[in-house]
Design a protein around this motif. Structure first.
Motif, PDB file in Angstrom:
ATOM      1  N   ALA A 195      30.169  13.319 -25.885  1.00 45.73           N
ATOM      2  CA  ALA A 195      29.053  13.169 -26.821  1.00 45.73           C
ATOM      3  C   ALA A 195      29.593  13.238 -28.233  1.00 45.73           C
ATOM      4  O   ALA A 195      30.462  14.062 -28.540  1.00 45.73           O
TER       5      ALA A 195
ATOM      6  N   LEU B 180      26.268   9.164 -26.180  1.00 47.45           N
ATOM      7  CA  LEU B 180      26.942   9.639 -24.981  1.00 47.45           C
ATOM      8  C   LEU B 180      27.808   8.504 -24.423  1.00 47.45           C
ATOM      9  O   LEU B 180      27.327   7.381 -24.233  1.00 47.45           O
TER      10      LEU B 180
ATOM     11  N   LEU C 162      23.852   6.398 -23.364  1.00 50.55           N
ATOM     12  CA  LEU C 162      22.630   7.056 -23.854  1.00 50.55           C
ATOM     13  C   LEU C 162      22.824   7.410 -25.319  1.00 50.55           C
ATOM     14  O   LEU C 162      23.931   7.801 -25.729  1.00 50.55           O
TER      15      LEU C 162
ATOM     16  N   ILE D  86      27.618  19.835 -25.376  1.00 51.40           N
ATOM     17  CA  ILE D  86      27.170  19.568 -24.012  1.00 51.40           C
ATOM     18  C   ILE D  86      27.008  20.902 -23.297  1.00 51.40           C
ATOM     19  O   ILE D  86      27.872  21.780 -23.386  1.00 51.40           O
TER      20      ILE D  86
ATOM     21  N   LYS E 276      22.421  18.664 -20.364  1.00 55.77           N
ATOM     22  CA  LYS E 276      21.729  18.616 -21.644  1.00 55.77           C
ATOM     23  C   LYS E 276      22.771  18.545 -22.751  1.00 55.77           C
ATOM     24  O   LYS E 276      23.907  19.016 -22.606  1.00 55.77           O
TER      25      LYS E 276
ATOM     26  N   ASP F  60      17.820  15.706 -22.876  1.00 52.31           N
ATOM     27  CA  ASP F  60      17.863  15.909 -21.433  1.00 52.31           C
ATOM     28  C   ASP F  60      18.386  14.625 -20.782  1.00 52.31           C
ATOM     29  O   ASP F  60      17.734  13.582 -20.828  1.00 52.31           O
ATOM     30  N   ILE F  61      19.558  14.701 -20.201  1.00 50.03           N
ATOM     31  CA  ILE F  61      20.210  13.494 -19.686  1.00 50.03           C
ATOM     32  C   ILE F  61      19.468  12.935 -18.484  1.00 50.03           C
ATOM     33  O   ILE F  61      19.321  11.718 -18.333  1.00 50.03           O
ATOM     34  N   GLN F  62      18.977  13.794 -17.624  1.00 47.25           N
ATOM     35  CA  GLN F  62      18.318  13.317 -16.420  1.00 47.25           C
ATOM     36  C   GLN F  62      17.015  12.590 -16.732  1.00 47.25           C
ATOM     37  O   GLN F  62      16.741  11.508 -16.221  1.00 47.25           O
TER      38      GLN F  62
ATOM     39  N   ARG G  86      16.149  11.597 -19.769  1.00 43.36           N
ATOM     40  CA  ARG G  86      16.358  10.780 -20.964  1.00 43.36           C
ATOM     41  C   ARG G  86      15.326  11.100 -22.040  1.00 43.36           C
ATOM     42  O   ARG G  86      14.978  10.259 -22.857  1.00 43.36           O
TER      43      ARG G  86
END
Length: 1864
Positions: free
Chosen positions: A678, A688, A698, A711, A717, A731-733, A735
């Motif tokens: 990141a 990302l 992302l 990170i 996250k 929140d990566i999951q 988005r």
């Protein structure tokens, strides 16, 4: 509990053998020589540098002296013309080390959280020029010691210093360092207060023990030649002292002869305040100007008796009080110590003052953040040896403490916005907000705070597991703190000697810390510290440091090696390593990238087994957009990429970023996980990437540049911070992006709260206006003004509109509903300084820096200007949020102006000037006039206007007249920037410098305020939220505090109190201000000693017309169920506001009637006095008690319910052959009424406990016990010559009436037993000549009986139709008495002609205007006055010559049940737990002259709050000292002159459940239903320490055997089982809870230690037994054999290892209530526990079983190994002896009743059993003789022999009797 070996004092040099220098060290010029003055060897420490010439104890800093003494005595002499330094390192109870230093080098007092520096002012020889100069000079001669400096005995109260200066609790003295230049003889520590110059013989003769003073021990004393005075040769300095000099925070000599203070106390002198004459020039000024003189030396509090109130002739008269409450001046305050500590004699002085008094207060309670208290409360008790022993006055402070608890901070950054960290579990983030470090839970938003930094936090770092947190603050010499993150505790704090630490890095293990900063020359400096020992209390030491010329932006320690670091900066990337104490670095060859500015770096994550730990990639980012991949092991660049801006196509789509040539985007931060990377860039994006940077998968766009990125450890996250003060995570999951915090980027200037919508508006120097939701603390709106700064803001009270004033002079109103600008007003030329709405929202006011004031009409949504005035608001005053103030009713507008010296009050609707007040009060200490700064109206109808001034004062003015009501000095160190009052006018908020203070508005306490820190910049505004639940303060950030005080609207009835000051503005004709004092106790835990009354002026109660008022009930705060009816009332005015105190003048009542009653002795009784007529009443059996309703008065005695019965037969022992002798009784029956008597002349002191009268010698503590009453004793009365005592109790066996016993005091024999009353006797009294005794029955009996004391024949008896509460004889006329009841006083005249007795009754009703009340108490005065108290808290005064009530006043908030009077003083006690001392000197003149009396005031001299309702009191003839009894079962010794209250007698309030003994039999412990565990000294039977657990009952208790592994007294522990299933282990030596376990889900019923003390066995109500380890707290096993039936007994004993055929060294048994006993053999070390026997005892099958079955009890027989003894419900009433070897019952002893308790003597073949029939039986198992003993008034549920078998403890309910075994 202090270590016993340190008592009574400890010679430090002798104990540590200083002369051997093994346990101490010396440095530099330290020698010994013979001092001629002391005639002995002393140590001389010389040298120009104190740090290089010293004596230090102990030898190293890692050791500790461990000295627990309360006081430190230093015998030393400063060297003439030299300076010296002394350092004391003390440890607090929370293990914080605080350094206390004093030196004559120091010019002023300084303090930090861990260091206190006091100037030492050297004294000189008596009569010298130096001493004369110092005495006459206003400033002390601070500096080097004079030529004739003397030997000095310095006493430091370490407990007081830590408590008052740092709000910490003292634990022990860690180390001492004596630095040059001085001579020192010795050091001592002690818990005693020693007085030098007093011989032991003189001390005994002067009775100095009465004042808590001990003569100086011989080895501590200085030699004094015969005929000379000690104080003429030496100096004695006590700190804190009562010195009158400046500076106040200094150590200096006080009065010349402290012994003089003793004389003052023995004959207290009350000095009258002097009137102040004002010159005509002063009086003629337009506004009030008072000349205030500097207060001279005066006592902290001395009750004053005022014969006349001096008049101060002003335009508006009224008392003026000056309250000193500054931050520093509190070395003058005497005796503010913890309960149980000695204080010093106070020196009364005659002091000039203004109208009333001036008191200095300066004690500060500093709170960083509120912490909830633990459920366990430890109370150390130091019981008195004699009645006259002196204890410290408790320090009364503002409660609750803390009153604020920090809830939320809106803010982020401060120094930098790049620091934000994840916790290890990825559930919370850690970030700085100026000087505070915040942990926020990302799911709930809940915050936790780390407070301690004094400047903005400049760097943060975690170790690998987030257990250790390091933080640095900016500044000249940066401070670094290391925190235990889980506990929130600061482990270490140290100076870095580096300027502005910009980066920190902790190693993964936390053993190494690295930091970057600048040295004094601006060069970059890298420092590495060893932090490995910080968790064990060790110090942080520098491992290595290095200077470098290169720029370093970031430095990080490699997570795989603590000795390796990497840094990057402008033009360089460097690798560092610590080796052999040196820090070395090598640069990375950057080649073509050598000129880049590198900003951040990160290591590649993960580890492969085939690669070395250092074989990994290092990623470094730069401001040019480059990211370099560096091979760390080979120090080479592997790859280089560059982030370029996206190319915008015609379709307006952004193309993928590439790494090509061209201008790049600055990358501020980089973070690496095991799978992706990141980056945070200047263009506002977080991106990302995969680790090969092939594509962006992302990205998130932000409003400003992204400062840092991190990170989370779970890689789900990404935390982001921006330069605009935003904090959030991606929140990566999902988005999705979640904003955690938005904040202003510059100082917050002002705020306003919308109470209806729970919103807040703030304006800031960052040119933004922001609207926040007060519930979620999230930002709702953001308004930005680009070219002008918003200065002030105000919400409309009703509409969704707010107004804002700008620096350009424009006032704009905005609609939040429409998100639109409504109006723009340009009436002002300067910056808008004030803006506010009227309470109804119809008017708006604004002011500007050019002095213009504008009024707007806001009735419509778009406001318009109504009136503009120029040059009315001060132009040169400091401007802030409180520039304009509107009164609560909207009628008045106030502001500072036209000049800064005046405050103007205007009509709010017209802006017509009503009042102009000059606040430039003449201050003799200053050459400058005082100016006004901030203003604030008090809520209606108080009618006050508060003004803060430039001299750091707050003036409380009458808003209508401008009269100065009160003045508070030294409010803040700097000027007060904001003021706010709570809606109920109880609490005042002030802000100054960087702190917030919460004040008691009436200034009633010793400590009237609490201080709260946290802001790193000046606090600009502070205010309550409209719901009064929170406090908001702004400055560097927005702080939201929980306000923990209970508001008046929410407080329970028991806590309702009237205002201290009248809420009704004073009328023009009033001659003095109406004040009413009260104390409120928010803490439910009884205090060790009562607080002092308010330091404010005593109430001056004016003559006014009496008026009818509504009443609200107030209930007693007693916990007893039977006291639920003990209630009184509180007067409330018809408008709903609390009424002010009144002194009532009444005309003679007209509804009086006189009755003549001629009763016949024993046969007939008179009619009720309420009805006319003389017809006799036939003697009939009284009606059943249940037909009568208990009146609204707690005066009536109600015996405690008992299920036990009186015995029908008792086996009394033969005279002279008693096996037991009653030795002591523990406890006092707080359920009685007037059941304590004390005669000060003879010293006779008696009280009751159950059915026993205890006569105690107050000097020796020995007791006599008068036994004879069959039931609980209700009341006592002693004759005036103290020769006869009368006691009353309920009916005995076969008696139909109550029993009254007459005792001969000389020999303790009962002379007579008389019977008359049918239910209970609640009061008795002897006539002045002791010829008559009157007894009064309770509300069911309603009978008054008169007895002849020569024969104790009944002379007369009268029955009443209504209850009578109290009776008393007239001390002037033997034949007159009075009694009180519902609404009237009955005056009785006894006429005797031969054998004929006639009673004349005159019933005088109280005035109708007082209302329907119960007169509950009365007492006669010696000057034709009768005082009576009511159940509503009023005191009525009657003229006994005319029998009329001519005066009443509100004396309390509850029922007054006790009144005592002597001369011009009156004592009242009530069910509000308060006892008060009144000066009633003006009452007699008022009786004689009425309205022509010169004075019409009664004064509240003193008050104390005790631990329960006052049920009895006895005082000496001057009412100076006495004894008071409360419903809590405590007898208090009260000394008004010394302001002390000491527990004389104290016991359990509820049932005692267990008694256990220490192995050495020095102490015993008891536990009870009240949740307390109390430890008593067996020698004196005095309470030593108490452990209190709230809201739980302690069911069982055991004292540990002392195992060899724990050694001696250090290993003494008590284990207690509680009703919630918990087990707590308490350390006796350390007086603290060591362990808490929860092995049971139900209440515990039995507990025991194993024989070796290594195991705890416990049994519960469900029959389960747990085996637990007191070392680990683990439950080893659970035994279910008795499941379903409560365990009643667990007992352990040792056995031979192979005895009974089973291996194991321990034999133990358990009994349950189902008549089953199990016997076990255990070897706990082998985890072996085997059942060897199981006994079941039968019970009869018939239905003749008692309603409550007796317990099943079992015990091992101490004199017959292998035999156990059992009692319980069975076929027969008997004791069974069961042999474990023979497996059968081998012996039976029959009993007359089922046993309720059992104990076997370990010394002789004695067995004690208690019965439900209140009888104790002692059985000699050898001779089979039995003896019965009485003394309990209930079932004896507990018997316990001491380990030696010499004493036997028995208990019934809450009374404990101690018996001595006399048989051999």
């Amino acid at each position: 509990m202090a270590k016993v070996w340190q008592h009574p004092y400890l010679n430090v040099f002798k104990h540590f053998k200083v002369e051997e220098w093994k346990r101490s060290t010396k440095e530099g010029d330290v020698t010994t020589f013979m001092d001629k003055t002391l005639k002995g060897t002393v140590y001389r420490i010389r040298g120009s540098i104190p740090a290089s010439n010293y004596i230090q104890l102990p030898k190293t800093s890692t050791q500790s002296l461990g000295l627990t003494g309360h006081y430190l005595y230093l015998l030393f002499k400063p060297m003439p013309g030299k300076c010296f330094v002394v350092h004391l390192d003390v440890t607090t109870e929370d293990s914080q080390v605080v350094r206390i230093s004093f030196s004559n080098l120091f010019k002023e007092f300084k303090s930090t959280a861990t260091w206190l520096q006091f100037p030492f002012i050297c004294g000189a020889a008596k009569g010298s020029v130096y001493e004369c100069t110092a005495r006459t000079s206003k400033q002390d001669l601070v500096g080097v010691a004079p030529a004739n400096v003397r030997w000095t005995c310095l006493m430091l109260d370490l407990h007081y210093i830590l408590s008052m200066y740092l709000n910490r609790r003292y634990s022990h003295l860690k180390s001492i360092k004596l630095c040059s230049n001085l001579l020192v003889k010795n050091l001592y520590t002690s818990d005693l207060l020693f007085e030098p110059g007093v011989m032991f013989s003189e001390a005994r003769q002067a009775k100095l023990a009465f004042h808590g003073i001990s003569p100086m021990p011989r080895e501590m004393a200085f030699p004094v030649p015969k005929g000379e005075n000690w104080h003429d040769r030496y100096d004695y300095i006590r700190f804190p002292s009562d010195g009158s000099k400046l500076p106040y925070d200094s150590i200096q000599k006080g009065c010349s002869n402290p012994a003089e203070g003793v004389q003052v106390l023995e004959d207290p002198i009350r000095h009258l305040p002097r009137p102040v004459t004002l010159t005509k020039a002063v009086r003629d000024r337009v506004s009030l100007i008072q000349q205030i003189t500097s207060p001279k030396d005066m006592p902290r509090w001395s009750p004053l008796v005022t014969k006349s109130i001096p008049e101060v002739h002003l335009a508006t008269s009224g008392p003026l009080e000056e309250v000193y409450s500054g931050d520093q001046e509190f070395s003058r305050v005497e005796g503010l110590q913890a309960a149980g500590d000695s204080t010093v004699p106070l020196h009364a002085t005659t002091d000039g003052g203004i109208h009333v008094y001036a008191h200095r207060m300066g004690n500060v309670a500093i709170h960083a953040v509120g912490i909830s208290s633990d459920e366990t409360v430890y109370t150390k008790i130091t019981g008195p040896e004699v009645l006259s022993s002196k204890k410290a006055s408790p320090c009364r402070r503002l409660l609750p403490d803390p009153i604020l608890k920090l809830r939320t901070i809106i803010g982020f950054g401060g120094c930098s916005t790049k620091w934000a960290l994840w916790t290890k579990n990825s559930s919370a983030v850690v970030y700085p907000c100026h000087a505070i470090i915040i942990t926020m839970q990302i799911e709930t938003g809940e915050q936790r705070f780390f407070i301690g930094h004094t400047d903005k936090v400049s760097a943060l770092t975690f170790n690998g597991n987030s257990a250790l947190l390091a933080s640095a603050q900016m500044g000249h010499l940066s401070m670094v703190r290391l925190w235990d993150f889980q506990k929130g505790k600061c482990l270490s704090m140290f100076k870095t000697h580096v300027h502005s630490v910009s980066s920190l890095s902790l190693s993964y293990s936390g053993a190494v810390l690295c930091g970057i900063g600048k040295d004094g020359h601006g060069k970059t400096m890298v420092v590495v510290w060893n932090t490995a020992q910080v968790n064990q209390g060790g110090e942080v030491v520098v491992l290595a440091k290095a200077h470098t010329d290169v720029d370093i932006q970031t430095l990080k320690i490699a997570f795989f090696d603590d000795t390796r670091m990497v840094s990057c900066g402008r033009d360089n990337v460097r690798l560092w390593r610590v080796r052999s104490g040196a820090l070395r670095s090598c640069p990375v060859n950057l080649g073509e990238y050598h000129s880049l500015e590198f900003t951040d770096l990160a290591f590649e994550k993960g580890h492969s087994a085939e690669r070395e730990p250092e074989d990994r990639t290092l990623f470094v980012c730069s401001r040019s957009g480059h990211i370099l991949e560096i091979d760390y092991k080979n120090v080479t660049i592997r790859n280089a990429r560059r982030l370029l801006p996206s190319q915008i196509q015609h379709s307006h789509r952004r193309e993928k970023q590439t790494f090509n040539s061209g201008p790049g985007i600055a990358i501020n931060s980089i973070s690496i996980s095991s799978t992706f990377c990141a980056t945070a860039s200047e263009d506002g994006y977080v991106r990302l990437w995969p680790l090969d940077f092939s594509a962006i998968f992302l990205e998130a766009e932000h409003e400003g540049a992204v400062s840092s990125v991190s990170i989370s450890p779970d890689s789900l996250k990404v935390l982001c911070t921006t330069s605009t003060g935003n904090l959030g995570y991606l929140d990566i999951q999902s988005r999705g992006y979640n904003t955690l915090m938005r904040s202003h980027t510059d100082s917050v200037l002002a705020f306003s709260v919308d109470g209806l919508r729970k919103q807040m508006a703030t304006v800031s120097q960052d040119n933004t206006i922001r609207i926040w939701d007060l519930v979620s603390m999230q930002q709702l709106y953001d308004f930005t003004a680009s070219d002008e700064m918003p200065c002030t803001v105000a919400f409309h009270p009703a509409q969704q509109i707010f107004a804002c004033g700008f620096s350009s002079g424009v006032v704009r109103t905005f609609s939040l509903a429409a998100s639109d600008l409504l109006m723009e007003h340009k009436q002002h030329r300067g910056a808008v300084t004030g803006l506010t709405f009227s309470p109804d929202g119809n008017l708006m006011f604004s002011s500007c820096s050019h002095g213009t004031l504008a009024l707007y009409n806001c009735a419509a949504q778009k406001s318009h200007v109504h009136r503009v005035l120029a040059n009315v608001v001060s132009q040169d005053a400091e401007h802030g949020p409180n520039t304009l103030a509107v009164s609560g009713d909207g009628r008045f507008l106030a502001f500072v102006g036209p000049s800064k010296y005046t405050v103007t009050v205007m009509d709010a609707h017209s802006l017509d000037e009503l009042l102009r007040i000059d606040v430039s009060i003449l201050d003799l200490d200053s050459t400058n006039l005082d100016s006004a700064l901030r203003i604030c109206f008090a809520p209606m109808p108080v009618g006050h206007l508060l003004v803060s001034t430039s001299s750091n004062k707050v003036l409380v003015l009458d808003a209508k007249t401008g009269r100065l009501v009160r003045e508070v000095s030294r409010v803040h160190k700097l000027s007060c920037s904001s003021l706010a009052l709570s809606e109920d006018a109880r609490y005042l908020l002030t802000a100054g410098d960087r702190v917030v203070k919460v004040w008691d508005y009436q200034m009633r306490f010793d400590i009237n305020f609490q201080v709260y820190i946290g802001h790193s910049e000046p606090v600009r505004q502070v205010a309550f939220t409209p719901d009064q639940q929170h406090v908001i303060s702004i400055g560097d950030a927005i702080f939201l505090w929980d306000f923990l005080a209970v508001s008046r609207a929410e407080s329970p009835k028991a806590d309702i109190h009237p205002y201290v000051e009248s809420l009704v503005p004073p009328r023009a004709e009033t001659s003095s201000e109406k004040l009413k004092d009260f104390t409120s106790s928010a803490n439910e835990i009884p205090r060790q000693s009562a607080p002092l009354p308010s330091l404010a002026s005593p109430p001056c109660l004016d003559i006014s017309s009496i008026h009818q008022a509504g009443r609200d009930d107030i209930f007693s705060e007693s916990d007893e169920g039977e006291e639920a009816g003990l209630k009184g009332s509180s007067r409330e005015a018809s408008d709903g506001n609390k009424d002010h105190s009144t002194l009532v003048m009444e005309e003679p009542v007209e509804n009086e009637e006189t009755l003549v009653v001629r009763p016949k002795v024993s046969q007939e009784c008179s009619r009720s006095p309420s009805h006319s007529g003389n017809e006799p009443r036939k003697e009939t059996k009284g009606p059943e008690p249940q037909h009568y309703i208990r009146p609204d008065s707690y005066r009536h005695f109600t015996p405690r319910f008992k299920a036990s019965v009186l015995p029908k037969s008792v086996l009394y022992p033969p005279a002279g052959n008693e096996g037991l002798k009653l030795k002591a009784v523990i406890g006092y029956n707080g359920n009685g009424r007037g059941n304590m008597v004390w005669n000060p002349d003879t010293g006779f002191f008696a009280y009751t406990c159950g059915c026993v009268i205890v006569v105690e010698d107050l000097h020796s503590g020995s007791q006599q016990h008068w036994i004879g009453h069959p039931e609980e004793i209700s009341t006592l009365a002693v004759s005036h010559d103290a020769q006869v005592l009368a006691s009353a109790s309920g009916q005995g066996n076969g008696d139909s009436r109550c029993q009254i016993r007459i005792w001969n005091v000389q020999d303790g024999t009962c002379q007579k037993v008389i019977f008359h009353h049918e239910t209970q006797v609640q009061a008795m009294a002897y006539s002045r000549d002791d010829r008559l005794l009157v007894t009064l029955g309770d509300y069911s009996d309603r009978t008054l009986a008169l007895w002849n004391t020569h024969t104790y024949d009944l002379m007369s008896s009268t029955h009443f139709l209504e209850p009578v509460h109290e009776v008393a004889f007239n001390p002037l006329f033997d034949g007159e008495l009075a009694c009180v009841g519902r609404g009237a006083v009955a005056f009785w005249l006894i006429e005797q002609r031969g054998a004929d007795i006639s009673l004349k009754v005159h019933r005088a009703a109280i005035p109708d205007t007082v209302g329907l009340v119960e007169l509950t108490s009365l007492c006669y005065s010696t000057n034709y006055l009768l005082y009576s108290g009511t159940n509503t808290g009023q005191i009525c005064v009657w003229d006994t010559q005319t029998n009329r009530c001519f005066m009443t006043w509100e004396a309390d908030e509850g029922e007054i049940g006790v009144l005592l009077c002597c001369g011009n003083r009156l004592v009242s006690g009530s069910n509000t737990k308060r006892i008060r001392l009144w000066s009633v000197a003006a009452v007699q003149e008022l009786r004689l002259k009425g309205s022509d009396a010169r004075s019409s005031s009664v004064l509240l001299e003193h008050e104390m709050t005790l631990d329960g309702t006052i049920v009895g009191a006895t005082f000496d003839d001057s009412l100076d000292m006495g004894i008071v009894g409360t419903t809590a079962g405590t007898l208090w010794y009260i000394n008004w002159a010394e302001s002390t209250s000491i527990r004389l007698i104290s016991g359990h309030k509820n049932k005692v459940n267990e008694v256990t003994f220490s192995p050495g039999e020095s102490h015993c412990a008891t536990c009870g239903e009240d949740g307390s565990v109390r430890v008593w000294s067996l020698a004196s039977m005095e309470l030593v320490v108490q452990f209190q657990v709230l809201n739980q009952s302690c069911q069982c208790l055991a004292w540990s055997p002392i195992p060899i592994s724990r050694g001696g007294a250090e290993g003494q522990h008590v284990v207690a089982g509680y009703s919630d299933g918990t087990i707590r282990v308490f350390s006796i030596s350390r007086t603290e809870m060591e362990l808490k376990m929860h092995p049971h889900s139900v209440a515990l019923t039995a507990i025991a230690y194993s024989a070796d003390g290594e195991i705890i066995l416990s049994g519960g109500k469900d029959g389960l037994m747990a085996v637990s380890s007191p070392r680990t707290g683990m439950t080893i096993r659970v035994l279910i054999d008795h499941k379903g039936s409560p365990i009643t007994v667990i007992q352990c004993t040792r056995k031979q290892y192979h005895d009974f055929g089973v291996e194991g060294g321990e034999l133990w048994l358990a009994a349950s209530s189902d008549r089953r006993v199990s016997v076990w053999v255990s070897a706990w070390l082998k985890d072996k526990c085997e059942l060897i026997d199981w006994l079941s005892f039968p019970a009869p099958a018939s239905l003749e079983a008692p309603s409550s079955l007796p317990p099943s009890l079992a015990a091992f027989c101490p004199w017959d190994n292998g035999v156990l003894v059992y009692v319980g419900f069975g076929m027969q009433k008997e004791i069974l002896f069961y042999s474990l070897r023979q497996k059968q019952v081998v012996e039976k002893i029959p009993l007359s009743h089922f046993a309720t308790s059992l104990s076997l003597s370990p010394a002789a073949h004695f067995l004690a059993v208690g019965f439900n029939e209140r009888v104790l039986r002692l059985i000699d198992c050898t001779t089979r003789t039995e003896q019965d003993f009485v003394g309990h008034d209930d079932s004896i549920h507990l018997c316990r022999f001491t380990p030696s078998g010499k004493r036997l403890f028995t208990a019934s309910y809450n009374e404990i009797l101690v018996w001595e075994i006399t048989s051999t």
